[in-house]
Each structure stands twice: as structure tokens, then as C-alpha cells.
Design a protein around this motif. Structure first.
Motif, short mmCIF file in Angstrom:
data_model
loop_
_atom_site.label_atom_id
_atom_site.label_comp_id
_atom_site.label_asym_id
_atom_site.label_seq_id
_atom_site.Cartn_x
_atom_site.Cartn_y
_atom_site.Cartn_z
N ILE A 6 39.82 35.23 39.92
CA ILE A 6 40.62 34.76 40.67
C ILE A 6 41.02 35.93 41.70
CG2 ILE A 6 41.85 32.99 39.27
CD1 ILE A 6 44.19 34.75 39.25
N PRO A 7 41.20 35.40 42.99
CA PRO A 7 41.64 36.39 43.97
C PRO A 7 43.11 37.15 43.65
CG PRO A 7 41.13 34.34 45.16
CD PRO A 7 41.37 34.12 43.59
N VAL A 8 43.15 38.32 43.81
CA VAL A 8 44.48 38.93 43.29
C VAL A 8 45.81 38.34 43.87
CG1 VAL A 8 43.64 41.25 42.52
CG2 VAL A 8 44.19 40.80 45.03
N ASP A 9 45.70 37.90 45.04
CA ASP A 9 46.73 37.18 45.61
C ASP A 9 47.13 35.80 45.15
OD1 ASP A 9 45.02 35.93 46.94
OD2 ASP A 9 45.26 36.26 48.97
N TRP A 10 46.47 35.40 44.38
CA TRP A 10 47.03 34.07 43.50
C TRP A 10 47.98 34.64 42.61
CZ3 TRP A 10 42.39 30.19 42.10
CH2 TRP A 10 41.81 29.68 43.44
N ASN A 11 49.18 33.79 42.94
CA ASN A 11 50.12 34.38 42.09
C ASN A 11 50.36 33.40 40.50
OD1 ASN A 11 51.18 36.32 43.74
ND2 ASN A 11 52.40 34.54 44.80
N LEU A 12 49.42 33.94 39.66
CA LEU A 12 49.12 33.26 38.53
C LEU A 12 49.70 34.44 37.32
CD1 LEU A 12 45.89 31.42 38.74
CD2 LEU A 12 48.21 30.52 39.01
N SER A 13 50.65 34.06 36.60
CA SER A 13 51.04 35.27 35.54
C SER A 13 50.25 34.94 34.30
CB SER A 13 52.73 34.72 35.33
OG SER A 13 52.71 33.41 34.79
N GLY A 14 50.36 36.12 33.53
CA GLY A 14 49.59 36.22 32.10
C GLY A 14 48.42 36.52 32.38
N ASP A 15 47.70 36.65 30.84
CA ASP A 15 46.37 37.01 31.17
C ASP A 15 45.50 35.90 30.43
OD1 ASP A 15 46.71 39.62 31.68
OD2 ASP A 15 47.18 40.29 29.57
N HIS A 16 46.08 34.85 30.20
CA HIS A 16 45.30 33.37 29.74
C HIS A 16 45.90 32.30 30.64
CE1 HIS A 16 44.72 36.17 26.28
NE2 HIS A 16 43.82 35.39 25.78
#
Length: 132
Positions: A6-16
């Protein structure tokens, strides 16, 4: 196996993450003709999970796909071998709901007695059987 790039600027938390959580976001994939068996296997696995990827662009190589991910075009499913070398603007997440290992097959002519080929075949055979 697979990773979600994913692009780093997608604000998705966690590693999974689950693929279902991001399936409606834009995706970059390769065209079917590049890897037809793998493509069919991947799409069948998505269908089995009720997932339809929102594919916005196709590219022929994983490096091109990762470049597009890094530029913010979308996400991609990539080989986990990339985990040790993520591009600066790409983040990798493990998928909690999709695992897709593909067998790797080697073929060679049995009448080819090239010393390099024979050493390679021996190394592969030893690795497969746990020999050192």
C-alpha cells in the motif's frame, strides 16, 4: 505467499489486514497473460472469499507495480519476497484472510550434461531434501 503493498500515506493501522477491508480501494495488478495460472488462482481465491478487486491499472512487472503503489495510484498483491526490500514510499501488510503459495517447478533436458546445470540441479535437490 502474498503481501499487500500500500502507499505509505494510506492511514491503515497494524501489520495485518484483511483483503476484504481494502478490496474497494484502487488496485494495481498484472495482466492475465503475464502469469495466467497464478492470475486465475489468485482471482479464484478472491471470488471464494466474496472479494472483487477494484483494478484500476495493470502492469507487466512487479517493480512497475510497486512503483505505481509508491506513487499513490493504489494497492497491490505482491510476492512476500519483497518484504526485505520495500520501496521508500510503500508499506507491506500481511493478509489475515488470504494466503496463496504457488509451487515453483524447474525443468531441464536430461541429456544436457553442462557442469553448471548439474551443480544447480544438485543444489536444488539437496535443498529440497534438507542436505547441506
Amino acid at each position: 505467499d502474498l503481501l499487500l503493498a500500500i502507499p505509505v500515506d494510506w492511514n491503515l493501522s497494524g501489520d495485518h489486514i484483511t483483503l476484504k477491508e481494502v478490496a474497494e480501494r484502487p488496485f494495481i495488478t498484472f495482466p492475465r497473460w503475464v502469469y495466467p495460472v497464478y492470475y486465475d488462482h489468485l482471482m479464484a481465491a478472491c471470488v471464494e472469499r466474496g472479494i472483487t478487486l477494484n483494478v484500476v491499472q495493470e502492469e507487466q512487472t512487479e517493480s512497475a507495480i510497486l512503483a505505481l503503489v509508491g506513487s499513490g495510484i493504489g494497492a497491490a498483491l505482491v510476492n512476500s519476497a519483497n518484504l526485505g526490500r520495500p520501496p521508500a514510499s510503500v508499506r507491506f501488510l500481511k493478509l489475515a484472510d488470504l494466503s496463496l503459495a504457488m509451487p515453483l517447478v524447474f525443468a531441464y533436458r536430461s541429456d544436457n550434461d553442462s557442469p553448471m546445470l548439474l551443480r544447480f540441479v544438485k543444489a536444488l535437490t539437496d535443498a529440497l531434501h534438507g542436505n547441506k
